[in-house]
Design a protein around this motif. Structure first.
Motif, PDB file in Angstrom:
ATOM      1  N   LEU A   1       0.715  -1.180  -0.021  1.00 17.72           N
ATOM      2  CA  LEU A   1      -0.068   0.020  -0.198  1.00 17.72           C
ATOM      3  C   LEU A   1       0.802   1.336   0.000  1.00 17.72           C
ATOM      4  O   LEU A   1       0.431   2.266  -0.751  1.00 17.72           O
ATOM      5  CB  LEU A   1      -0.905   0.141   1.335  1.00 17.72           C
ATOM      6  CG  LEU A   1      -1.921  -1.073   1.237  1.00 17.72           C
ATOM      7  CD1 LEU A   1      -2.659  -1.088   2.552  1.00 17.72           C
ATOM      8  CD2 LEU A   1      -2.991  -0.514   0.147  1.00 17.72           C
TER       9      LEU A   1
ATOM     10  N   ARG B   1       0.871   4.406  -2.530  1.00 22.80           N
ATOM     11  CA  ARG B   1       0.769   5.985  -2.430  1.00 22.80           C
ATOM     12  C   ARG B   1       2.074   6.438  -2.846  1.00 22.80           C
ATOM     13  O   ARG B   1       1.671   7.588  -3.233  1.00 22.80           O
ATOM     14  CB  ARG B   1       0.973   5.802  -0.622  1.00 22.80           C
ATOM     15  CG  ARG B   1      -0.202   5.438   0.075  1.00 22.80           C
ATOM     16  CD  ARG B   1       0.125   5.703   1.473  1.00 22.80           C
ATOM     17  NE  ARG B   1       0.048   7.066   1.932  1.00 22.80           N
ATOM     18  CZ  ARG B   1       0.211   7.353   3.122  1.00 22.80           C
ATOM     19  NH1 ARG B   1       0.356   6.540   4.181  1.00 22.80           N
ATOM     20  NH2 ARG B   1       0.344   8.635   3.649  1.00 22.80           N
TER      21      ARG B   1
ATOM     22  N   PRO C   1      -5.570   2.372  -6.523  1.00 20.87           N
ATOM     23  CA  PRO C   1      -6.358   2.434  -5.756  1.00 20.87           C
ATOM     24  C   PRO C   1      -7.827   1.717  -6.172  1.00 20.87           C
ATOM     25  O   PRO C   1      -8.203   1.993  -7.376  1.00 20.87           O
ATOM     26  CB  PRO C   1      -6.569   3.990  -5.430  1.00 20.87           C
ATOM     27  CG  PRO C   1      -5.663   4.468  -5.811  1.00 20.87           C
ATOM     28  CD  PRO C   1      -5.173   3.859  -6.879  1.00 20.87           C
TER      29      PRO C   1
ATOM     30  N   ILE D   1      -6.370   6.368  -1.829  1.00 19.20           N
ATOM     31  CA  ILE D   1      -4.990   6.010  -1.117  1.00 19.20           C
ATOM     32  C   ILE D   1      -3.945   6.382  -2.091  1.00 19.20           C
ATOM     33  O   ILE D   1      -2.575   6.158  -1.446  1.00 19.20           O
ATOM     34  CB  ILE D   1      -4.940   4.506  -0.775  1.00 19.20           C
ATOM     35  CG1 ILE D   1      -4.930   3.699  -2.151  1.00 19.20           C
ATOM     36  CG2 ILE D   1      -5.969   3.885   0.061  1.00 19.20           C
ATOM     37  CD1 ILE D   1      -4.559   2.017  -1.942  1.00 19.20           C
TER      38      ILE D   1
ATOM     39  N   LEU E   1      -4.137   9.708   5.512  1.00 16.75           N
ATOM     40  CA  LEU E   1      -3.910   8.228   5.211  1.00 16.75           C
ATOM     41  C   LEU E   1      -2.917   7.595   5.951  1.00 16.75           C
ATOM     42  O   LEU E   1      -3.031   6.310   6.073  1.00 16.75           O
ATOM     43  CB  LEU E   1      -3.248   8.304   3.678  1.00 16.75           C
ATOM     44  CG  LEU E   1      -4.405   8.802   2.547  1.00 16.75           C
ATOM     45  CD1 LEU E   1      -3.622   9.043   1.249  1.00 16.75           C
ATOM     46  CD2 LEU E   1      -5.327   7.533   2.372  1.00 16.75           C
TER      47      LEU E   1
ATOM     48  N   LEU F   1      -4.080   3.746   6.769  1.00 14.81           N
ATOM     49  CA  LEU F   1      -3.493   2.924   6.201  1.00 14.81           C
ATOM     50  C   LEU F   1      -2.404   2.436   7.366  1.00 14.81           C
ATOM     51  O   LEU F   1      -1.259   2.311   6.904  1.00 14.81           O
ATOM     52  CB  LEU F   1      -2.763   3.086   4.846  1.00 14.81           C
ATOM     53  CG  LEU F   1      -3.765   3.394   3.928  1.00 14.81           C
ATOM     54  CD1 LEU F   1      -3.049   4.046   2.469  1.00 14.81           C
ATOM     55  CD2 LEU F   1      -4.847   2.352   3.627  1.00 14.81           C
TER      56      LEU F   1
END
Length: 396
Positions: A16, A20, A73, A97, A373, A377
């Protein structure tokens, strides 16, 4: 419990983070950067896709290698609502994200009417919640003022009294993140702008006053209560002058449109930023000796303070935002000479580089999205997303 959570999300958080950092990058690139085998990368992305956290689309074929996919995303993935409150007005945006906020609503400046502005923002966020439901995972605010313990305690440039912004939340369960606009702009520049690749980044910006932040390994150093980085209130200025913050000799008063007006012998401008832009333009065009002299004095004051902070913090790079690079450009020789002269001698042969910020007027909005985020996350944030996702799936 902690070990189980680490095992579940450690590889997933890395993937993730790659999305990003570089939305649309390939799964093979992410695996290579993270040191993951092909099988592990495939399994992790499949789990994230099943939870509506990631989407995968075929990557264009390059050569004869094995086909891979691009990571994006998920269209039903988590969102952060991002609110910006500035001297000029406010706006509300939504970010997935990938950390790319898209404005959904904005309002004009309403100087000194914080209850009305807070009410308008609350209405906007309720609309966002109605539209996106459980996908809205956090609200992140960047505000032009001192933030302490998640409260706006000194919003003087807005003409407000100390303000509790929790009233903007669409419901009690939505996490709220609040940051100073300069702090969040510095975060954005360190992670995705002019400071990328540097371990320690000093960010400074001139708007109405001066703000900034020291970012170390992607994390802003904001102190115990979140009110750190108020560089504009260091005593680099005239000690006979009291700042609106209550202290004497603040650097703030030497580097913006108010200082330019004082040097020009005119009254304080209603809009110090717009006034500063006009004076800088006059100085750069030439032929206006008074404007040139005023800008040179402000450039000297700004550069001397930058040198002092470099001596104190030893950053890898200094990024300059807002009007700061314009001030430097309008009096380049004076600025650079004052900067070098203010450095400790051992630094002058190889001075810390000064770079203009690269993300423009959206830097604080991008930084606020990043801060939100960081909450969404995280291990706890993903645990909550997965639990809500599974409950929604069970209800059909």
């Amino acid at each position: 419990m902690t070990r189980a959570r680490d095992a579940r999300w450690s590889g997933a958080l890395g993937v993730l983070d790659e999305v990003r950092r570089a939305p649309g990058g390939t799964r093979a690139e992410a695996a290579r950067r993270l040191g993951l085998g092909s099988g592990s990368a495939t399994e992790i992305t499949a789990r994230l896709r099943a939870l509506d956290l990631l989407d995968e689309v075929p990557a264009p074929a390059v050569g004869r290698g094995r086909p891979t996919t691009r990571l994006l995303p998920h269209p039903r993935g988590p969102l952060v609502a991002v609110v910006e409150v500035r001297y000029e007005g406010w706006r509300c945006a939504v970010s997935g994200i990938d950390g790319r906020p898209s404005t959904v609503l904005a309002g004009p400046r309403r100087h000194g009417t914080e209850p009305q502005v807070v009410g308008e923002i609350a209405d906007a966020l309720r609309d966002v919640k109605r539209r996106y439901g459980r996908r809205l995972r956090a609200v992140s605010v960047n505000a032009a003022g001192v933030v302490r313990d998640r409260r706006l305690v000194r919003p003087t440039t807005l003409g407000w009294e100390p303000t509790d912004l929790t009233a903007i939340l669409p419901d009690e369960s939505t996490p709220l993140v609040i940051g100073n606009d300069a702090t969040l702009a510095g975060l954005a520049e360190a992670r995705g702008g002019a400071g990328v690749g540097a371990g320690t980044v000093l960010y400074l910006t001139v708007e109405v006053g001066l703000g900034g932040v020291l970012v170390i390994d992607g994390v802003p150093a904001v102190g115990g209560s979140g009110a750190g980085g108020e560089y504009g209130h260091m005593p680099f200025g005239d000690r006979s002058r009291r700042c609106p913050c209550g202290a004497r000799g603040c650097w703030d008063n030497e580097v913006d449109g108010r200082a330019l007006a004082r040097h020009l012998g005119v009254g304080q401008p209603d809009d110090p930023r717009a006034f500063a832009v006009q004076v800088l333009e006059r100085a750069e065009r030439g032929g206006d000796a008074d404007a040139v002299a005023a800008v040179r004095r402000v450039a000297d004051a700004l550069a001397c303070g930058v040198a002092g902070l470099v001596n104190a913090h030893d950053p890898d790079v200094v990024t300059l935002g807002g009007l700061a690079p314009l001030i430097r450009a309008a009096a380049q020789d004076d600025f650079d000479a004052a900067y070098l002269d203010g450095l400790m001698e051992f630094r002058r042969a190889d001075p810390i580089p000064l770079r203009a910020a690269s993300l423009g007027d959206d830097s604080a909005l991008i930084g606020a999205a990043a801060a939100g985020l960081d909450v969404v996350l995280s291990e706890a944030g993903l645990d909550q997303w997965a639990a809500d996702f599974e409950r929604a799936a069970a209800r059909g």
